[in-house]
Design a protein around this motif. Structure first.
Motif, PDB file in Angstrom:
ATOM      1  N   ALA A  39     -12.168  -7.180   7.549  1.00  0.00           N
ATOM      2  CA  ALA A  39     -11.570  -7.397   6.235  1.00  0.00           C
ATOM      3  C   ALA A  39     -11.085  -8.833   6.141  1.00  0.00           C
ATOM      4  CB  ALA A  39     -10.411  -6.439   6.008  1.00  0.00           C
ATOM      5  N   LEU A  40     -11.506  -9.520   5.090  1.00  0.00           N
ATOM      6  CA  LEU A  40     -10.970 -10.853   4.791  1.00  0.00           C
ATOM      7  C   LEU A  40      -9.886 -10.644   3.748  1.00  0.00           C
ATOM      8  CD1 LEU A  40     -13.946 -13.333   4.312  1.00  0.00           C
ATOM      9  CD2 LEU A  40     -12.093 -13.495   5.964  1.00  0.00           C
ATOM     10  N   VAL A  41      -8.636 -10.924   4.139  1.00  0.00           N
ATOM     11  CA  VAL A  41      -7.505 -10.591   3.272  1.00  0.00           C
ATOM     12  C   VAL A  41      -6.768 -11.861   2.888  1.00  0.00           C
ATOM     13  CG1 VAL A  41      -5.455  -9.154   3.076  1.00  0.00           C
ATOM     14  CG2 VAL A  41      -7.291  -8.464   4.576  1.00  0.00           C
ATOM     15  N   GLY A  42      -6.243 -11.861   1.679  1.00  0.00           N
ATOM     16  CA  GLY A  42      -5.428 -13.015   1.295  1.00  0.00           C
ATOM     17  C   GLY A  42      -5.160 -12.984  -0.190  1.00  0.00           C
ATOM     18  N   PRO A  43      -4.174 -13.758  -0.620  1.00  0.00           N
ATOM     19  CA  PRO A  43      -3.904 -13.812  -2.060  1.00  0.00           C
ATOM     20  C   PRO A  43      -5.074 -14.485  -2.784  1.00  0.00           C
ATOM     21  CG  PRO A  43      -2.591 -15.449  -0.918  1.00  0.00           C
ATOM     22  CD  PRO A  43      -3.257 -14.627   0.136  1.00  0.00           C
ATOM     23  N   SER A  44      -5.121 -14.353  -4.103  1.00  0.00           N
ATOM     24  CA  SER A  44      -6.224 -14.984  -4.820  1.00  0.00           C
ATOM     25  C   SER A  44      -6.064 -16.493  -4.721  1.00  0.00           C
ATOM     26  CB  SER A  44      -6.245 -14.532  -6.274  1.00  0.00           C
ATOM     27  OG  SER A  44      -5.186 -15.124  -6.967  1.00  0.00           O
ATOM     28  N   ARG A 191     -26.957   2.744   9.423  1.00  0.00           N
ATOM     29  CA  ARG A 191     -27.878   1.603   9.529  1.00  0.00           C
ATOM     30  C   ARG A 191     -27.307   0.526  10.445  1.00  0.00           C
ATOM     31  NH1 ARG A 191     -30.259   1.041   3.352  1.00  0.00           N
ATOM     32  NH2 ARG A 191     -30.512   3.258   3.010  1.00  0.00           N
ATOM     33  N   SER A 192     -26.266   0.856  11.164  1.00  0.00           N
ATOM     34  CA  SER A 192     -25.499  -0.078  12.007  1.00  0.00           C
ATOM     35  C   SER A 192     -25.365  -1.459  11.366  1.00  0.00           C
ATOM     36  CB  SER A 192     -26.082  -0.184  13.422  1.00  0.00           C
ATOM     37  OG  SER A 192     -27.400  -0.614  13.388  1.00  0.00           O
ATOM     38  N   MET A 193     -24.782  -1.408  10.181  1.00  0.00           N
ATOM     39  CA  MET A 193     -24.592  -2.593   9.371  1.00  0.00           C
ATOM     40  C   MET A 193     -23.215  -3.187   9.669  1.00  0.00           C
ATOM     41  SD  MET A 193     -24.779  -2.398   5.257  1.00  0.00           S
ATOM     42  CE  MET A 193     -26.279  -1.503   5.104  1.00  0.00           C
ATOM     43  N   THR A 194     -23.109  -4.481   9.652  1.00  0.00           N
ATOM     44  CA  THR A 194     -21.807  -5.123   9.749  1.00  0.00           C
ATOM     45  C   THR A 194     -21.300  -5.315   8.325  1.00  0.00           C
ATOM     46  OG1 THR A 194     -22.687  -6.314  11.626  1.00  0.00           O
ATOM     47  CG2 THR A 194     -20.580  -7.075  10.732  1.00  0.00           C
ATOM     48  N   VAL A 195     -20.075  -4.869   8.057  1.00  0.00           N
ATOM     49  CA  VAL A 195     -19.563  -4.968   6.699  1.00  0.00           C
ATOM     50  C   VAL A 195     -18.334  -5.872   6.676  1.00  0.00           C
ATOM     51  CG1 VAL A 195     -18.704  -3.717   4.704  1.00  0.00           C
ATOM     52  CG2 VAL A 195     -20.399  -2.659   6.198  1.00  0.00           C
ATOM     53  N   VAL A 196     -18.337  -6.847   5.800  1.00  0.00           N
ATOM     54  CA  VAL A 196     -17.163  -7.697   5.627  1.00  0.00           C
ATOM     55  C   VAL A 196     -16.568  -7.401   4.263  1.00  0.00           C
ATOM     56  CG1 VAL A 196     -16.273 -10.039   5.556  1.00  0.00           C
ATOM     57  CG2 VAL A 196     -18.217  -9.488   7.029  1.00  0.00           C
ATOM     58  N   PHE A 197     -15.340  -6.940   4.253  1.00  0.00           N
ATOM     59  CA  PHE A 197     -14.666  -6.586   3.027  1.00  0.00           C
ATOM     60  C   PHE A 197     -13.779  -7.735   2.585  1.00  0.00           C
ATOM     61  CE2 PHE A 197     -15.587  -2.293   2.047  1.00  0.00           C
ATOM     62  CZ  PHE A 197     -15.031  -2.130   0.794  1.00  0.00           C
ATOM     63  N   VAL A 198     -13.945  -8.188   1.379  1.00  0.00           N
ATOM     64  CA  VAL A 198     -13.065  -9.227   0.846  1.00  0.00           C
ATOM     65  C   VAL A 198     -12.124  -8.527  -0.117  1.00  0.00           C
ATOM     66  CG1 VAL A 198     -12.945 -11.347  -0.480  1.00  0.00           C
ATOM     67  CG2 VAL A 198     -14.885 -10.924   1.039  1.00  0.00           C
ATOM     68  N   THR A 199     -10.825  -8.592   0.154  1.00  0.00           N
ATOM     69  CA  THR A 199      -9.914  -7.810  -0.676  1.00  0.00           C
ATOM     70  C   THR A 199      -8.497  -8.345  -0.619  1.00  0.00           C
ATOM     71  OG1 THR A 199      -9.104  -5.579  -1.112  1.00  0.00           O
ATOM     72  CG2 THR A 199      -9.394  -6.204   1.184  1.00  0.00           C
ATOM     73  N   HIS A 200      -7.703  -7.970  -1.616  1.00  0.00           N
ATOM     74  CA  HIS A 200      -6.282  -8.263  -1.541  1.00  0.00           C
ATOM     75  C   HIS A 200      -5.501  -6.966  -1.366  1.00  0.00           C
ATOM     76  CE1 HIS A 200      -6.742  -7.174  -5.788  1.00  0.00           C
ATOM     77  NE2 HIS A 200      -5.507  -6.723  -5.662  1.00  0.00           N
ATOM     78  N   ALA A 209     -10.587  -0.912   7.669  1.00  0.00           N
ATOM     79  CA  ALA A 209     -11.127  -2.011   8.468  1.00  0.00           C
ATOM     80  C   ALA A 209     -10.834  -1.833   9.949  1.00  0.00           C
ATOM     81  CB  ALA A 209     -10.557  -3.327   7.977  1.00  0.00           C
ATOM     82  N   ASP A 210     -11.710  -2.415  10.783  1.00  0.00           N
ATOM     83  CA  ASP A 210     -11.451  -2.487  12.220  1.00  0.00           C
ATOM     84  C   ASP A 210     -10.678  -3.764  12.526  1.00  0.00           C
ATOM     85  OD1 ASP A 210     -13.118  -0.269  12.419  1.00  0.00           O
ATOM     86  OD2 ASP A 210     -14.892  -1.559  12.624  1.00  0.00           O
ATOM     87  N   GLU A 222      -4.390 -15.820  10.552  1.00  0.00           N
ATOM     88  CA  GLU A 222      -4.208 -14.821  11.605  1.00  0.00           C
ATOM     89  C   GLU A 222      -5.435 -13.940  11.672  1.00  0.00           C
ATOM     90  OE1 GLU A 222      -0.612 -12.674  11.164  1.00  0.00           O
ATOM     91  OE2 GLU A 222      -0.626 -11.949  13.230  1.00  0.00           O
ATOM     92  N   ARG A 223      -5.793 -13.550  12.894  1.00  0.00           N
ATOM     93  CA  ARG A 223      -7.019 -12.790  13.071  1.00  0.00           C
ATOM     94  C   ARG A 223      -6.800 -11.777  14.172  1.00  0.00           C
ATOM     95  NH1 ARG A 223     -12.125 -16.549  14.238  1.00  0.00           N
ATOM     96  NH2 ARG A 223     -12.479 -15.254  16.033  1.00  0.00           N
ATOM     97  N   GLY A 224      -7.319 -10.564  14.034  1.00  0.00           N
ATOM     98  CA  GLY A 224      -7.182  -9.606  15.119  1.00  0.00           C
ATOM     99  C   GLY A 224      -7.448  -8.196  14.658  1.00  0.00           C
ATOM    100  N   PRO A 225      -7.188  -7.213  15.546  1.00  0.00           N
ATOM    101  CA  PRO A 225      -7.417  -5.820  15.179  1.00  0.00           C
ATOM    102  C   PRO A 225      -6.479  -5.407  14.050  1.00  0.00           C
ATOM    103  CG  PRO A 225      -7.024  -6.050  17.541  1.00  0.00           C
ATOM    104  CD  PRO A 225      -6.714  -7.371  16.931  1.00  0.00           C
ATOM    105  N   CYS A 226      -6.998  -4.552  13.211  1.00  0.00           N
ATOM    106  CA  CYS A 226      -6.284  -4.137  12.014  1.00  0.00           C
ATOM    107  C   CYS A 226      -4.892  -3.587  12.322  1.00  0.00           C
ATOM    108  CB  CYS A 226      -7.133  -3.082  11.328  1.00  0.00           C
ATOM    109  SG  CYS A 226      -6.421  -2.449   9.834  1.00  0.00           S
ATOM    110  N   ALA A 227      -4.840  -2.636  13.259  1.00  0.00           N
ATOM    111  CA  ALA A 227      -3.589  -1.931  13.513  1.00  0.00           C
ATOM    112  C   ALA A 227      -2.501  -2.914  13.953  1.00  0.00           C
ATOM    113  CB  ALA A 227      -3.811  -0.866  14.577  1.00  0.00           C
TER     114      ALA A 227
END
Lengths: 539, 329, 279
Positions: A39-44, A191-200, A209-210, A222-227
């Motif tokens: 997941a790519l997260v951030g304000p607009s 389909r063992s697809m890699t998914v990148v979610f862009v969201t706020h 997300a993982d 900051e980058r790392g596991p979701c939890a």
């Protein structure tokens, strides 16, 4: 060592605008393993969409890119093999050529990628849950949910190894969102697809997300596991993001907090205001039996309002919730006396406003002021901020004890704006600033009632909370009554004491909100197992 | 679609009727007595007054205005535009003779402006806004700017001077050389210069800017970005996506500017002595020949309406949004 | 503070150059037309003031002479009087007539609106030139009759824009916001509707001015506008068509340049008005 599905190193994107250059992305490095859900997260404005677009090759023409972008070891800046990377767009309707059908686009993709359309297209349509008959439709003929599914189908029809999904569920209601996410999840697995979610939307990230990469001002902070990141954020930007998050609220949760008061549908219109705690006598604003009809297409009549009763006491704060088209805005326009009911009575401070002649009505208008959904549309484009804020004062000079210039500064200060902005024109302000100007205008004549029509729905998520808190504070300080229209339930606990639910022009339910304590109102971390409740409103 | 076209015709016909009625009433105010003029012409000198009265009777000039309008309209519906107020000759034949050359000139002028607008506009829209591309863009845009500033008949006069007089590439006027028969080759040779000038003088600038703006906008439209992300090649993006969507406003503009185009064609006709309706109308206005002016008004209105309708149908064929909006209503 | 004033005037910094240029050009042309005849020592009507068809520069004739030996500079300068007067008078009357009809259609009863729209559609079906020719056949040539002819068929775009502006502005949210803020009817009309409607309406009016000047030259050139005794840019061109066939380009160039400059300036003004509207 395996090659990662996505490897971005020191990505920079500059947007060359006519007069300036904006550094949208300032050195981002991200990696994702095969099958990972990032997941790519951030304000607009944080640059997250630009990162996705840079990888997917969908940047605007004004963009200049530097850095390395690789997918499964292939340098995407040098070549872009068909069917390797795909992107589903936030505004799916705009991502289709308006003169071509959905199926035409799917076929075009298949032909370019050398995929058999006879197999791939039905598969993709089925996978996203799109009605096969919609293939022959044009994007503008489909509803928001349908076109979003069509956009996803177009992205996955060539079975890409890497899929970017840019806020694809923002326009959907919760129910459809969950369904689309589930389908996407199973698709990614199969389909063992890699998914990148862009969201706020952090709730979505939490569920889905993982890994997370938090972005702010063009950088990954900051980058790392979701939890770990959600529970123990280390970067201050992440902490801010988590704090400004609005709690998720369901109507059920509000009912738990308050005393549910659910008259049966038939009896709704008979509900006597006398039963209510706030009696009509001391109501600052009151509607009784308000009915309003509009002429629809082909002469069909639409009941915008059907015998609605609502009474607001001095200083009382009421939320009106309902889906779009339920008659909320019509109710507000009747309350503001800019529209007349076909039947029924609207009174301000016990006085029937429709019985007044134009001059007397105008002399009473200071009592009820309004904040609109889209502030820019509610400002005269020829006027400066000072003109806008001062306009009601000029009509009601006796409502302002001090000199107008000082009053403007005072009001701008009260809504948290720099008085130096007074000379600006509204199109030179940000969305949050504009709504604050609108609030300052409404306050300028010290009204008895403030009407708000979805005042934060046009704002970024990270700004909403501060504006809501501002309205709450100002109402409390000035003893102003509030009628707050919203389809999103989350502001209610912060703002209102009481709420009514509208459906098809009627008030179908009333509820009380307990003391506005945020902690008590946060929804359970798990999503509600049943989302069939029509009152989980997210239009 | 058929229903839409029929509906459009149903609204356009009353509109034409209004124009006819207005023009008829207006021209009724024209000074001079047609009967007297025709009698003078016939008698080749001062006419016999009883002859004038006879003519008045014959032409029904003493009837009230609505009656005369009704009679005239009845004739027009049957294809009879009446007789010239100058020499009493039947107008229908003359008008039909002039219609062909006018349609030929108008159609070729339109073709020139559409093809030219597409080529120049797409060039501007696709060239990068830097380096030598920027220079070419600027040059084309400046040229279109000039075409906005100069009225069609001045472009015609200038073109006549430059290409026919100075360079001598094309004949200076008419539809064929004097004394020569009208062959297809000769007609084409005479057509080139007025048609090109009509295209430039009326719509080339507008069309170029429309296409340029359209292509430039569409090349950065979300659906083109999406197509790029799907690895669709640039050539296909231009041909299958961009040209198709940016031609839509051009077609709408063709429909909207039909009257302007026909008016421009008339001015060019006068400059080049092209034997069309425009030259005929100007001569009729100079002679105050009311019947001919009326006939030209009706025919011009018909040409404009037909062009309008054609553009409308074409728009529906290309743009599904228009098509669906129409089947809705 | 100056910044604020400029914004209040509805002008963006970058747009002023074009506006000033266009206004400057027009003012220059008008001044030239008004005072020019005293400055330029030549009579536009005197034939054989020099050799006929003299090329520019010969014998002190800066722009040459026409086939009757009249000084072209004097003719162009004086011709500007009639042409600019027609342009100005036509655009003012089109502005007045169009505004009244457009307002009546937008604010009046529905049948009136229906009628006006039909009339507008009907009048735009027939080429302008044909309409003008039809009216011309009824009226005797002259400066004021030319103004009447042109004004009769140029008010339509103004009416359309006024109607559309009033209809769209009246439904805009900021008007409702002003009413809620206690604004009176006259304040809504003069403080909000008019300032917002003005730029596009004025833009159309200046486009009408350009159109009128073009139409005047076209008509006069056809011998149907201003009579030859009064020089105008159009009837200078009466000569031009014959003259250019024998290569005397200057009889075309002088009035053509004057017309082009005028059209360019009014066009620029019109586009400035439109752009202010967009922001």
């Amino acid at each position: 060592m395996t090659t990662p599905a996505l490897s971005v190193r020191d990505l920079r994107v500059d947007l060359r605008l006519p007069r300036s250059t904006v550094e949208a992305v300032r050195g981002v490095s991200v990696e994702a393993e095969r099958g990972c859900r990032l997941a790519l997260v951030g304000p607009s404005g944080s640059g997250k969409t630009m990162v996705a677009r840079a990888v997917a090759g969908a940047l605007p023409r004004s963009a200049r890119v530097r850095g390395h972008i690789e997918a499964t070891g292939i340098d995407l800046r040098a070549e872009r093999p068909p069917g390797l990377v795909a992107m589903a767009f936030q505004e799916a309707a705009a991502a289709f050529n308006p003169t071509r059908t959905i199926e035409w686009h799917l076929r075009e993709s298949c032909r370019v990628a050398g995929v058999d359309p006879a197999r791939a297209i039905p598969g993709a349509i089925e996978a996203v849950g799109l009605d096969p008959s919609h293939g022959s439709a044009y994007a503008f003929e489909l509803s928001g949910g349908q076109v979003q599914r069509a956009g996803l189908a177009l992205a996955i029809v060539t079975s890409p190894g890497l899929l970017f999904a840019d806020e694809v569920t923002t326009a959907l209601d919760r129910e459809t969102e969950s369904e689309v996410l589930d389908r996407l999840g199973s698709l990614a697995r199969s389909r063992s697809m890699t998914v990148v979610f862009v969201t706020h939307d952090l709730a979505l990230v939490e569920r889905w997300a993982d890994e997370i990469a938090v972005m702010d001002e063009g950088r990954v902070v900051e980058r790392g596991p979701c939890a770990r990141i959600l529970s123990r954020p280390s970067a201050p930007e992440t902490q801010l993001l988590l704090e400004s998050r609005m709690p998720e609220v369901t109507l059920d949760a509000l009912r738990v907090m308050g005393v549910p008061d659910r008259p049966d549908r038939e009896g709704a219109s008979d509900l006597s205001p006398a039963d209510d705690a706030t009696v009509a006598a001391d109501a600052v604003i009151d509607v009784r039996g308000a009915t309003k009809r509009f002429e629809g297409k082909r002469g069909r009549r639409i009941d915008a309002l059907d015998r609605v009763d609502l009474s607001v006491g001095a200083g009382e704060r009421i939320a009106v919730v309902g889906r779009s088209g339920s008659g909320k805005t019509t109710l507000l326009r009747l309350l503001a006396a800019v529209q007349q009911p076909d039947a029924g009575v609207v009174s301000w401070n016990g006085q029937d406003v429709n019985g007044l002649d134009r001059r007397s009505l105008r002399s009473q208008r200071w009592r009820v002021q309004m904040v609109f959904q889209s502030p820019l549309a509610a400002f005269d484009p020829c006027h400066s901020v000072a003109d806008i804020v001062a306009a009601p004062i000029r009509s009601f000079p006796d409502r302002c004890a001090v000199e107008v210039g000082r009053r403007i500064d005072e009001l701008l200060g009260a809504v948290g704006l720099d008085p130096d902005l007074a000379g600006r024109r509204p199109d030179q302000l940000s969305g949050g600033q504009r709504q604050r100007v609108a609030i300052a205008r409404a306050l300028s004549v010290e009204p008895e009632v403030l009407l708000c029509d979805e005042p934060v729905s046009s704002l970024d998520a990270n700004l909403r909370r501060s504006v809501i808190e501002l309205i709450a504070r100002l109402c409390a300080e000035r003893g102003m009554a509030l009628v707050f229209i919203t389809h999103d339930l989350s502001p209610i606990p912060l703002l209102c004491e009481r709420g009514v639910v509208m459906e098809e022009g009627r008030i179908v339910e009333q509820f009380r909100v307990g003391s506005p304590r945020l902690e008590a109102t946060v929804a359970p971390a798990e999503p509600p197992s049943e989302s069939s409740d029509p009152a989980t409103l997210r239009s | 679609m058929t229903r839409y076209v029929l509906g459009r015709i149903a609204t356009l016909v009353p509109m034409l009727l209004v124009v006819c009625a207005l023009t008829f009433a207006l021209l009724d105010l024209a000074p001079g007595d047609p009967a007297l003029r025709i009698a003078t012409q016939l008698a080749n000198g001062p006419p016999d007054l009883s002859r004038v009265d006879e003519l008045r009777e014959e032409l029904g000039l003493d009837d009230p205005l609505p009656v005369r309008f009704g009679r005239w309209l009845g004739g027009v519906v049957q294809g009879d535009f009446g007789r010239s107020a100058i020499d009493g000759s039947p107008v229908t034949e003359r008008v039909l003779d002039a219609l062909g050359p006018t349609l030929l000139l108008t159609g070729s002028g339109l073709l020139v402006s559409i093809v030219g607008g597409l080529v120049l506009g797409a060039t501007v829209g696709l060239l990068p806004d830097r380096g030598p591309g920027r220079l070419a863009r600027r040059a084309i845009m400046a040229m279109t700017g000039v075409s906005f500033v100069i009225p069609a008949f001045l472009v015609a006069l200038g073109g006549l001077w430059l290409f026919a007089v100075v360079l001598g590439w094309f004949p200076a006027g008419g539809m064929s050389d004097p004394g020569e028969p009208r062959t297809i080759g000769a007609t084409l040779e005479h057509l080139v210069l007025p048609a090109v000038i009509l295209g430039i003088g009326t719509n080339l600038g507008v069309f170029t800017r429309l296409i340029a703006a359209g292509v430039e906008e569409q090349m950065d439209a979300e659906f083109v970005r999406n197509a790029r992300s799907r690895s669709i090649g640039r050539r296909r993006i231009v041909s299958a996506h961009v040209v198709r969507t940016s031609i839509i406003p051009l077609i709408a503009q063709v429909g909207a500017s039909m009257a302007y185009l026909v008016g421009g064609a008339y001015a060019v006709e006068v400059v080049f002595g092209w034997p069309g309706l425009g030259r005929m109308a100007v001569e009729a206005a100079q002679d105050q020949d009311v019947t001919v002016i009326l006939a030209v008004t009706v025919i011009s209105g018909l040409v404009v309406v037909a062009g309008n309708l054609l553009a409308d149908v074409l728009l529906g064929v290309i743009d599904p949004r228009v098509r669906l909006a129409r089947s809705d209503s | 503070m100056s910044d604020r004033h400029r914004l209040a005037a509805g002008l963006r910094p970058g747009l002023r150059v074009g506006t000033v240029l266009a206004l400057g050009g027009l003012v220059f042309l008008v001044v030239l037309a008004v005072v020019g005849p005293w400055v330029i020592d030549a009579d536009p009507l005197r034939t054989a003031a020099g050799p006929p068809n003299a090329a520019p520069g010969t014998d002190g004739h800066l722009l040459g002479t026409d086939s009757l030996g009249r000084d072209l500079l004097a003719r162009v300068v004086v011709g500007g009087r009639a042409s600019l007067l027609v342009g100005l008078a036509v655009s003012i009357s089109a502005l007045a007539v169009g505004s009244i009809i457009g307002l009546a259609a937008a604010a009046g009863p529905p049948w009136l609106d229906w009628l006006v729209i039909r009339l507008l559609d009907a009048l735009t079906t027939v080429p302008f030139l044909v309409l003008v020719l039809a009216l011309r056949a009824v009226l005797a040539p002259g400066v004021w009759s030319t103004v009447l002819v042109l004004a009769s068929f140029t008010w339509m775009p103004v009416a359309r824009v006024v109607r559309a502006q009033v209809l769209s502005l009246r439904g805009r949210l900021f008007v409702e916001a002003a009413v809620i803020g206690g604004a009176s009817r006259s304040r809504v009309l003069f403080g909000h509707l008019l300032p917002n409607a003005a730029p596009p309406v004025l833009a159309v009016a200046s486009a009408v001015c350009a159109e009128a000047i073009i139409a005047e030259t076209t008509l006069s050139w056809l011998g149907l506008g201003i009579p030859v005794e009064t020089p105008s840019w159009g009837n200078i061109l009466v000569d031009a068509q014959r003259e250019i066939l024998i290569g005397n380009w200057w009889s075309l160039a002088a009035p053509a340049v004057a017309i082009a400059i005028t059209i360019a300036c009014t066009g620029l003004l019109a586009s400035q008005g439109r752009r202010v509207d967009v922001t």
